[in-house]
Design a protein around this motif. Structure first.
Motif, PDB file in Angstrom:
ATOM      1  N   MET A   1       0.842  -1.197   0.000  1.00 58.46           N
ATOM      2  CA  MET A   1       0.000   0.000   0.000  1.00 58.46           C
ATOM      3  C   MET A   1       0.877   1.247   0.000  1.00 58.46           C
ATOM      4  N   VAL A   2       0.625   2.156  -0.935  1.00 55.58           N
ATOM      5  CA  VAL A   2       1.328   3.430  -0.981  1.00 55.58           C
ATOM      6  C   VAL A   2       0.471   4.459  -0.261  1.00 55.58           C
ATOM      7  N   TYR A   3       1.012   5.022   0.819  1.00 56.68           N
ATOM      8  CA  TYR A   3       0.254   5.978   1.608  1.00 56.68           C
ATOM      9  C   TYR A   3       0.442   7.387   1.078  1.00 56.68           C
ATOM     10  N   ASN A   4      -0.544   8.217   1.331  1.00 51.41           N
ATOM     11  CA  ASN A   4      -0.509   9.608   0.898  1.00 51.41           C
ATOM     12  C   ASN A   4      -0.361  10.500   2.121  1.00 51.41           C
ATOM     13  N   SER A   5       0.848  11.023   2.340  1.00 49.85           N
ATOM     14  CA  SER A   5       1.091  11.906   3.484  1.00 49.85           C
ATOM     15  C   SER A   5       1.083  13.375   3.090  1.00 49.85           C
ATOM     16  N   ASN A   6       0.953  13.635   1.794  1.00 54.44           N
ATOM     17  CA  ASN A   6       1.015  15.009   1.312  1.00 54.44           C
ATOM     18  C   ASN A   6      -0.354  15.537   0.892  1.00 54.44           C
ATOM     19  N   PHE A   7      -1.400  14.944   1.445  1.00 52.21           N
ATOM     20  CA  PHE A   7      -2.738  15.382   1.065  1.00 52.21           C
ATOM     21  C   PHE A   7      -3.059  16.755   1.680  1.00 52.21           C
ATOM     22  N   ASN A   8      -4.003  17.415   1.050  1.00 51.29           N
ATOM     23  CA  ASN A   8      -4.425  18.735   1.511  1.00 51.29           C
ATOM     24  C   ASN A   8      -5.740  18.640   2.272  1.00 51.29           C
ATOM     25  N   VAL A   9      -5.883  19.479   3.274  1.00 50.55           N
ATOM     26  CA  VAL A   9      -7.133  19.594   4.018  1.00 50.55           C
ATOM     27  C   VAL A   9      -7.622  21.035   3.889  1.00 50.55           C
ATOM     28  N   SER A  10      -8.813  21.192   3.363  1.00 47.54           N
ATOM     29  CA  SER A  10      -9.380  22.534   3.204  1.00 47.54           C
ATOM     30  C   SER A  10     -10.574  22.703   4.135  1.00 47.54           C
ATOM     31  N   VAL A  11     -10.554  23.754   4.926  1.00 47.85           N
ATOM     32  CA  VAL A  11     -11.657  24.055   5.835  1.00 47.85           C
ATOM     33  C   VAL A  11     -12.777  24.696   5.034  1.00 47.85           C
ATOM     34  N   THR A  12     -13.975  24.130   5.141  1.00 49.62           N
ATOM     35  CA  THR A  12     -15.109  24.636   4.369  1.00 49.62           C
ATOM     36  C   THR A  12     -16.065  25.478   5.206  1.00 49.62           C
ATOM     37  N   ASP A 117      -8.328  15.520   0.640  1.00 48.35           N
ATOM     38  CA  ASP A 117      -8.259  14.791  -0.635  1.00 48.35           C
ATOM     39  C   ASP A 117      -7.416  13.529  -0.493  1.00 48.35           C
ATOM     40  N   VAL A 118      -7.887  12.632   0.360  1.00 49.74           N
ATOM     41  CA  VAL A 118      -7.214  11.366   0.606  1.00 49.74           C
ATOM     42  C   VAL A 118      -8.266  10.315   0.948  1.00 49.74           C
ATOM     43  N   GLU A 119      -8.016   9.085   0.576  1.00 48.14           N
ATOM     44  CA  GLU A 119      -8.916   7.992   0.928  1.00 48.14           C
ATOM     45  C   GLU A 119      -8.515   7.419   2.284  1.00 48.14           C
ATOM     46  N   LEU A 120      -9.482   6.857   2.989  1.00 44.81           N
ATOM     47  CA  LEU A 120      -9.219   6.295   4.307  1.00 44.81           C
ATOM     48  C   LEU A 120      -8.127   5.234   4.250  1.00 44.81           C
ATOM     49  N   ARG A 121      -8.164   4.387   3.229  1.00 46.75           N
ATOM     50  CA  ARG A 121      -7.171   3.316   3.114  1.00 46.75           C
ATOM     51  C   ARG A 121      -5.750   3.860   2.915  1.00 46.75           C
ATOM     52  N   LYS A 122      -5.638   5.076   2.428  1.00 50.43           N
ATOM     53  CA  LYS A 122      -4.323   5.634   2.144  1.00 50.43           C
ATOM     54  C   LYS A 122      -3.851   6.623   3.197  1.00 50.43           C
ATOM     55  N   LEU A 123      -4.574   6.693   4.315  1.00 53.49           N
ATOM     56  CA  LEU A 123      -4.120   7.508   5.437  1.00 53.49           C
ATOM     57  C   LEU A 123      -2.979   6.782   6.143  1.00 53.49           C
ATOM     58  N   ASN A 124      -1.864   7.432   6.302  1.00 50.03           N
ATOM     59  CA  ASN A 124      -0.722   6.821   6.978  1.00 50.03           C
ATOM     60  C   ASN A 124      -0.890   6.962   8.489  1.00 50.03           C
ATOM     61  N   LEU A 125      -1.739   6.114   9.057  1.00 46.66           N
ATOM     62  CA  LEU A 125      -2.036   6.202  10.483  1.00 46.66           C
ATOM     63  C   LEU A 125      -0.867   5.754  11.348  1.00 46.66           C
ATOM     64  N   TYR A 126       0.060   5.008  10.786  1.00 44.51           N
ATOM     65  CA  TYR A 126       1.275   4.639  11.513  1.00 44.51           C
ATOM     66  C   TYR A 126       2.052   5.889  11.921  1.00 44.51           C
ATOM     67  N   ASN A 127       2.027   6.905  11.069  1.00 45.88           N
ATOM     68  CA  ASN A 127       2.743   8.146  11.336  1.00 45.88           C
ATOM     69  C   ASN A 127       1.750   9.301  11.453  1.00 45.88           C
ATOM     70  N   PRO A 128       1.099   9.453  12.617  1.00 47.71           N
ATOM     71  CA  PRO A 128       0.096  10.518  12.762  1.00 47.71           C
ATOM     72  C   PRO A 128       0.682  11.919  12.717  1.00 47.71           C
ATOM     73  N   ASP A 129       2.004  12.046  12.864  1.00 51.40           N
ATOM     74  CA  ASP A 129       2.624  13.369  12.712  1.00 51.40           C
ATOM     75  C   ASP A 129       2.384  13.916  11.310  1.00 51.40           C
ATOM     76  N   ASP A 130       2.344  13.016  10.319  1.00 54.32           N
ATOM     77  CA  ASP A 130       2.128  13.425   8.936  1.00 54.32           C
ATOM     78  C   ASP A 130       0.651  13.445   8.550  1.00 54.32           C
ATOM     79  N   SER A 131      -0.110  12.483   9.072  1.00 52.95           N
ATOM     80  CA  SER A 131      -1.480  12.313   8.585  1.00 52.95           C
ATOM     81  C   SER A 131      -2.544  12.949   9.463  1.00 52.95           C
TER      82      SER A 131
END
Length: 465
Positions: A1-12, A117-131
């Motif tokens: 599994m390739v995780y996405n740690s560079n996703f963006n979060v936009s406050v709506t 803009d990330v899927e749950l499966r691709k959240l790097n929960l092992y490293n919560p500092d990034d995700s």
């Protein structure tokens, strides 16, 4: 599994959710046990799959409407929950003595809506500092509680909260989360909060054992801090420990000539010994291990009516007993010896008299603030605190769209002492989820010498239906 740690979060959207009913403004004093907590915030987050009712063929507008309906449910239930849990809608101020005090003014709770803009499966929960840090768990800027609901690219949702620890411990937080989710499902909350501070009044005259004075210390009696040096930053990681490994650790740690140690004691002993065995003896001589103990059942021991009320007591009812051994002792002695040491220092704090004495000790030193002594290490020592989250009711926190696929506390508290929180897996199979906030060197030691026990959390560990 390739995780996405560079996703963006936009406050709506940002708004404030207040209690559904008006509240007479009043002050709620902190108990003596609340006063032992520094001004730190604790986060918790819960990850949910895309609701089954949401069609994969839904249009964009329908997709957002689905998230919108979930948010509306969260806000309506939160507003109703704050009627009973009114302390969470207030603010902490200083009184004339310089001590923190809660003003219950229905200021409300900051509620943030966001999109990641990330899927749950691709959240790097092992490293919560990034995700997680700064993305999914909100920074509390006002009041006692902040909430963030984040829509994920896959249609899932992350519900996260940040609490002022001076107002609520993990037990209180858990009680609120369950009640909030029950209200969201139009159920009557299974537990009402109790704010009866008289349960924790000091005795007249007060008295305490010297063991209490050895666990806590007035801040004024601490040595002046040494000139700031280059301190290694602490990092956060999340692991999965299987039920089989936990049973194995308990079996290894037990000394059958004495009382059996618990799973938590065995886990703490193994962690203490593992980290100590790799510590550089040039830098550290002593190593402290503290374990957070909840005093609710201890203080109500033998009183059925008080036990019922204490079950719903909202606030801090904690003590942090600790043991201190040399790096050499922990490294060279067997796990049974370390587990026995853990059991021994815990025995002092699992009694009614200990908590009554702690309340009296705080009273004798007020208004001088105090701190748990485990955190007040000298330059040649290190410290690690384990806060048992085994009562984290992750499987019960269902807002109407299913049980969480994952849930964890998040506590990068800012100090130099390590913090570890073992919690039950949302799968309900006996596995543990373990959140760690440690020095980078300590994380590397664990992953080098205990990789057979601590498995980095991956999407395979998610509780997908």
């Amino acid at each position: 599994m390739v995780y996405n740690s560079n996703f963006n979060v936009s406050v709506t959207k940002k708004e404030v959710v207040a209690a559904a009913l008006p509240l007479q403004e009043h002050y709620l004093p902190h108990s003596n046990l609340d006063l032992l907590l520094p001004p730190v915030d604790v986060g918790v987050f819960l990850c949910y799959q895309k609701p089954a009712a949401a069609s994969d063929q839904a249009t964009t507008d329908e997709h957002y409407a689905t998230f919108g309906s979930m948010v509306n449910t969260l806000k309506a239930a939160l507003s109703e929950a704050l009627v009973s849990f009114y302390a969470l809608a207030g603010e902490v101020e200083q009184n004339l003595a310089g001590e923190p005090e809660l003003i219950c003014n229905n200021r409300g709770v900051d509620f943030i809506q966001a999109f990641a803009d990330v899927e749950l499966r691709k959240l790097n929960l092992y490293n919560p500092d990034d995700s997680v840090e700064g993305k999914l768990v909100p920074k509390k800027k006002h009041g006692v509680l902040a909430v963030q609901a984040t829509e994920l690219k896959c249609g899932g949702i992350v519900v996260a909260c940040t609490f002022d620890h001076r107002v609520a411990d993990a037990y209180s937080t858990n009680m609120f989360l369950v009640s909030w989710s029950e209200i969201a499902q139009s159920k009557i909350p299974s537990q009402q909060p109790c704010f009866r501070r008289s349960f924790l009044f000091p005795r007249r005259p007060g008295h305490y054992d010297l063991s209490v004075a050895n666990m806590y210390v007035p801040i004024s009696s601490l040595p002046l801090p040494e000139p700031a040096g280059v301190e290694e930053p602490l990092i956060s990681r999340i692991y999965c420990v299987t039920a089989e490994q936990i049973r194995h650790l308990q079996s290894q740690a037990n000394d059958y000539s004495k009382k059996d140690v618990t799973k938590v004691e065995a886990f703490c002993a193994f962690l203490w010994k593992t980290v100590a065995s790799g510590k550089s003896r040039r830098n550290f001589k002593n190593f402290r291990l503290g374990i957070v103990v909840d005093g609710r059942t201890r203080l109500s021991s033998g009183d059925e009516n008080k036990a019922k009320s204490f079950k719903g007591y909202f606030g801090n009812v904690l003590s942090i007993p600790f043991g201190e051994k040399t790096i050499e002792e922990l490294s060279e002695n067997p796990l049974t010896w370390v587990a026995s040491a853990v059991h021994e220092f815990l025995e002092e704090a699992v009694t009614r008299e200990h908590f009554l004495g702690l309340i009296d000790w705080v009273e004798a030193h007020r208004p001088e603030p105090a701190v748990a002594k485990v955190y007040a290490c000298s330059g040649d020592g290190a410290a690690l605190v384990v806060s048992s989250g085994q009562r984290f009711p992750v499987r019960k926190i269902d807002f109407g769209w299913g049980k969480p696929a994952f849930g964890s506390y998040h506590f990068p508290w800012g100090g130099q002492s390590g913090y570890v929180m073992p919690m039950p897996s949302p799968k309900g199979n006996g596995d543990w989820i373990v959140y760690m906030h440690l020095q980078k060197e300590e994380v590397e030691l664990i992953e080098t010498y205990a990789s057979h026990v601590f498995k980095p959390f991956t999407s395979d560990h998610l509780n997908f239906d």
